[in-house]
Each structure stands twice: as structure tokens, then as C-alpha cells.
Design an enzyme around this catalytic site. Sequence first.
Site, PDB file in Angstrom:
ATOM      1  N   TRP A 122       0.861  -1.272  -0.077  1.00 27.71           N
ATOM      2  CA  TRP A 122       0.152   0.114  -0.054  1.00 27.71           C
ATOM      3  C   TRP A 122       0.878   1.071  -0.105  1.00 27.71           C
ATOM      4  O   TRP A 122       1.562   1.477  -0.961  1.00 27.71           O
ATOM      5  CB  TRP A 122      -1.008   0.171   1.073  1.00 27.71           C
ATOM      6  CG  TRP A 122      -0.825  -0.165   2.663  1.00 27.71           C
ATOM      7  CD1 TRP A 122      -0.954   0.973   3.296  1.00 27.71           C
ATOM      8  CD2 TRP A 122      -0.232  -1.228   3.257  1.00 27.71           C
ATOM      9  NE1 TRP A 122      -0.834   0.425   4.843  1.00 27.71           N
ATOM     10  CE2 TRP A 122      -0.436  -0.846   4.575  1.00 27.71           C
ATOM     11  CE3 TRP A 122      -0.055  -2.575   2.903  1.00 27.71           C
ATOM     12  CZ2 TRP A 122       0.221  -1.715   5.600  1.00 27.71           C
ATOM     13  CZ3 TRP A 122       0.492  -3.416   3.899  1.00 27.71           C
ATOM     14  CH2 TRP A 122       0.569  -2.840   5.187  1.00 27.71           C
ATOM     15  N   ASP A 123       0.827   2.059   1.086  1.00 27.47           N
ATOM     16  CA  ASP A 123       1.655   3.425   0.935  1.00 27.47           C
ATOM     17  C   ASP A 123       2.838   3.248   0.558  1.00 27.47           C
ATOM     18  O   ASP A 123       3.657   2.535   0.917  1.00 27.47           O
ATOM     19  CB  ASP A 123       1.821   3.925   2.559  1.00 27.47           C
ATOM     20  CG  ASP A 123       0.292   4.312   2.927  1.00 27.47           C
ATOM     21  OD1 ASP A 123      -0.523   3.928   2.294  1.00 27.47           O
ATOM     22  OD2 ASP A 123       0.532   5.089   3.925  1.00 27.47           O
ATOM     23  N   ALA A 158       4.011   4.793   7.023  1.00 26.67           N
ATOM     24  CA  ALA A 158       4.692   5.543   6.219  1.00 26.67           C
ATOM     25  C   ALA A 158       5.480   6.536   6.582  1.00 26.67           C
ATOM     26  O   ALA A 158       5.749   6.980   7.778  1.00 26.67           O
ATOM     27  CB  ALA A 158       3.448   6.189   5.436  1.00 26.67           C
ATOM     28  N   ARG A 198       2.206  10.888  12.782  1.00 27.21           N
ATOM     29  CA  ARG A 198       2.694   9.882  11.699  1.00 27.21           C
ATOM     30  C   ARG A 198       3.175  10.202  10.583  1.00 27.21           C
ATOM     31  O   ARG A 198       2.563  11.584  10.417  1.00 27.21           O
ATOM     32  CB  ARG A 198       1.988   8.379  11.772  1.00 27.21           C
ATOM     33  CG  ARG A 198       0.571   8.925  11.145  1.00 27.21           C
ATOM     34  CD  ARG A 198      -0.178   7.421  10.907  1.00 27.21           C
ATOM     35  NE  ARG A 198      -1.327   7.633  10.218  1.00 27.21           N
ATOM     36  CZ  ARG A 198      -2.359   7.491  10.644  1.00 27.21           C
ATOM     37  NH1 ARG A 198      -2.332   7.421  12.018  1.00 27.21           N
ATOM     38  NH2 ARG A 198      -3.591   7.455   9.949  1.00 27.21           N
ATOM     39  N   ASP A 199       3.678   9.659   9.546  1.00 24.12           N
ATOM     40  CA  ASP A 199       3.873   9.858   8.289  1.00 24.12           C
ATOM     41  C   ASP A 199       4.993  10.971   7.925  1.00 24.12           C
ATOM     42  O   ASP A 199       4.681  11.862   7.211  1.00 24.12           O
ATOM     43  CB  ASP A 199       2.776  10.011   7.394  1.00 24.12           C
ATOM     44  CG  ASP A 199       1.760   8.883   7.444  1.00 24.12           C
ATOM     45  OD1 ASP A 199       1.980   7.750   8.158  1.00 24.12           O
ATOM     46  OD2 ASP A 199       0.466   9.232   7.222  1.00 24.12           O
ATOM     47  N   GLU A 248      -3.421  12.935   6.225  1.00 16.97           N
ATOM     48  CA  GLU A 248      -2.617  11.758   6.140  1.00 16.97           C
ATOM     49  C   GLU A 248      -1.286  12.018   5.116  1.00 16.97           C
ATOM     50  O   GLU A 248      -1.514  12.667   4.210  1.00 16.97           O
ATOM     51  CB  GLU A 248      -3.083  10.492   5.906  1.00 16.97           C
ATOM     52  CG  GLU A 248      -4.496  10.185   6.921  1.00 16.97           C
ATOM     53  CD  GLU A 248      -4.831   8.902   6.831  1.00 16.97           C
ATOM     54  OE1 GLU A 248      -4.427   7.967   7.705  1.00 16.97           O
ATOM     55  OE2 GLU A 248      -5.471   8.511   5.847  1.00 16.97           O
TER      56      GLU A 248
HETATM   57  C1  FRU Z   1      -2.551   5.822   4.889  1.00 16.41           C
HETATM   58  C2  FRU Z   1      -2.221   5.326   6.217  1.00 16.41           C
HETATM   59  C3  FRU Z   1      -0.897   6.352   6.668  1.00 16.41           C
HETATM   60  C4  FRU Z   1      -0.237   5.149   7.652  1.00 16.41           C
HETATM   61  C5  FRU Z   1      -0.506   3.755   6.914  1.00 16.41           C
HETATM   62  C6  FRU Z   1      -1.046   2.681   7.811  1.00 16.41           C
HETATM   63  O1  FRU Z   1      -2.954   4.932   3.887  1.00 16.41           O
HETATM   64  O2  FRU Z   1      -3.151   5.381   7.044  1.00 16.41           O
HETATM   65  O3  FRU Z   1      -1.502   7.421   7.151  1.00 16.41           O
HETATM   66  O4  FRU Z   1       1.164   5.529   7.676  1.00 16.41           O
HETATM   67  O5  FRU Z   1      -1.604   4.094   6.051  1.00 16.41           O
HETATM   68  O6  FRU Z   1      -1.110   1.606   7.337  1.00 16.41           O
END
Ligand code: FRU
Length: 431
Positions: A61-62, A130, A209-210, A277
Site C-alpha cells: 500500500w503506501d 509510512a 505519523r507519516d 494523512e
Molecule cells: C494511509 C495510512 C498512513 C499510515 C498507514 C497505515 O494509507 O493510514 O497514514 O502510515 O496508512 O497503514
Amino acid sequence: AGVGLAGLGLSSVTGSAAAVEPREADQWTRAEAANIELTDDTTAPVIEENSESISDDYWIWDTWPLRTRDGSIVKINGWQIVFSLTAPDDLVPGARHNEATIRYFYSRNGHDWQEGGKAFDAPLGHHQWAGSAMYDQDEEQIYHFYTAVSSYPEFRQKPALGKGASIETGPKGVELVGEQEHVIMGTPDGEMYQTYEQSIEQGIVYAFRDPWYFTHPETGEDLVVFEANTPTGSRDPTNPESFNGNIGVMRATNDELTEWELLPPVLEAIGTNQQLERPHYVFKDGKWYLFTISHQFTFAPGLSGPDALYGFVADSMYGDYEPLNEGGLVISNPDEAPFQAYSWLAMPHGDGIVAESFENFRGLDDTSRGAISLDEVGYLPPEEQKELFGGSLAPSLKLELDGAETRIVTELQDGHFLPSIKSSRSPNRSR
Ligand code: FRU
């Protein structure tokens, strides 16, 4: 992107006259968000069902590319490198967050990805979410920013830096080698940034986060934007004030990038949205384009918006930020498939941008059409849940960027991170 002092080999200038002056955050207001509108320019085409994953064993995913200090995407001896959150694809999609591991993939052409391995030997946290990755070309090492997360159900989050990895390339591939040192970059202070405990009192989702690294294009300071929340004191999840997403920023206070100070957020969405996010910038024509992803379910009561990429433009880091396309909507999933993709990352490309994303719940339809809702997915038998989930790179989209307006112009083949643009989607895939 402006190169600034970083291009001259000067990095942290914290404390000098040229440093950013912290200011109060600008707001993404309810009045602005009321202008969110799906148009031909902001709505992604429906994704075809037959995409292939870049991994045989993992959901991905990310995803984010390895970039230099000035933000350009790195090619080392012809190889491009991306990092993705991954989890074994025998898990149901909802279970992947608690198992997320950052892995790297490499390619010579921006598609045809090959799987490397884990990005880290011994990262911090029960699992990792992420981030962003910066390659210092003089030091020949990666500064890898990520989120160290505690296990389900708390999911406490701390932005972290793993540094020390270097890159070995050969004719057949890429390997990350070397011992890494990991440090926590910061924790919420409870005033500018809501703590885990404050979020629990407030009763909706928490974020810290991120981390996304960038060099200030004028001052050369090392900065990181991240997803967080502003404490508002509201404890009532039906009160719009409880929806308090912000885009936070921190600044390095040493050249090693191991010490950071929190600055006030650059943008808040108090009363508007709970989650901003994976925030990130694109610098163009002296403008600061700030992008973030958000969900339908995180808009405050009385507002609505799709799962989408949102964006804002300003003349400087502390704004004022003008929402792109009036409401902020840049790429929406189409009404027919409102959860088909997520986690868009906008990257400068030519005169415009390319936005990469992953295939989410592609098969899900809008509940207003009588189909299954996102909330219901978790109650389906595991095989059916997996059937509905993409868990791979979605087709990237190319957009034109003109002042405060954007326009989706091209859809790339799935898994194509950057063009090679292909004008039509033929069944003859090159993989
Ligand atoms: C976005 C997210 C990010 C996080 C990750 C968790 O898709 O929610 O903010 O880092 O996915 O899986």
C-alpha cells in the site's frame, strides 16, 4: 523545485537569520471544504479489474520513492528505488496495518518492479508505517524517515529516522547494505500536538505519523511534515470541533538529523477533518503546494468529501494556504468506485505532477447503490475480503498544475510509478 542552499552543500541553518519564523497555522475552513466538488478535472477514471501486483507474496500500500535532498527522484546507476508498506497477502486486508513492514522494490524503467527485501534489519516499533526516504549523495547513505508504531489496538505512533544504509547496484539489481542506527524524532507536546491520552478522552482516531522530509527551498533547513491533531478540548465526537486534523512540522537542530524540534503546524482543519494523512510538498514557480490524503469518514459532521488527494497552495511554509480547485479536492475516486484507490503521493513531473497510489477496495460500490459498504467488508469471509482488495500499485495519474487549479490529464498503466506514458490501456502489458 528550487535547489536553494542545500544545492550548495549547506544543510541545517537553524538559528540563523535565514531560518523559518514559526507562525500560527492557517486553517482549512468549513466554508472552503463546502466547495469540494467532483468534476471531470478532479475525478479519477474507474480502474480496470485486471491489474497485477508488483509483489507475489505481499499486499503493498503506501509507497514512496528514494529522493535526493532537493526532492528529485534518485536514479543510481540506472536504478530507481521505491519503498512500500507491505504485509503477507494471506492476511485479511484489515489485519495488514498491524503487520506492516517496509520493503524496497527497484526498477530501471519506473515499472517492471523487482522485489528487494526489508528496508531495515531492526527498526523501532512493533511495526512501521509510512514515511519518506532521502539519499545523501555525498555521504552515500539513506536517511529513512518512518513511523514506529506500537501493536494493535493502541497503535501509538512515533516518527523515527533510520540512517546508515547504503546502496549496492549491479547489472541485475539493487541491495541495501550497512548497519542502521534508529532514533525517535519526537512525541506530541500536548499543546500544538495532541497526545495519545488526549485523543482517547476525545473519542476519535489519533495520529502522529507519516514523516515526510524536505529541504526548505530558500533557507536550506531540514524539515519534516507529518500527520497530527490539534488539541481542542472537545470530548464529544458529535461536535465538529473534535475533528482536529493538522499537518505538523518539525525542524532538525543538528546536521546529523538525529535531533528535531516541533514547530507549530503549517495547516489545521479544526471543525473540518480529522485526518490529514501523508502530507507532502511540491515546489513549483516559487509556490508551496501542500498535498494530503483524507477519507470520507473523517470529515466533520455537516461536511462531506470523498476518499481523495487534497491540496493547497501558498507563497511560504506558513501560508496563507488557498485550497486547490476552491475546496481542496485534487484527485477523487469516482462515485462508481469510491474506495478504488488511496494514499496518493504527488511528485513533480515536467510542468505538472504525477500522483502514485495503491489499489484499495476496488470492487466496492457506493452504498447508495445498494452495494456493500466499507464498514461491512470486515465481516465477510476472509477469501471474499481478499477478493475485494487490490493491495498493489494503482495506475498513476498525471495532472496539470496551473496556479490554484489542477486537472487530471492522463492515466498511466498500473504499476507505472512515473511515465513512460502510454496513451491507451492495451492488454499487452510489458510485465
Ligand atoms: C494511509 C495510512 C498512513 C499510515 C498507514 C497505515 O494509507 O493510514 O497514514 O502510515 O496508512 O497503514
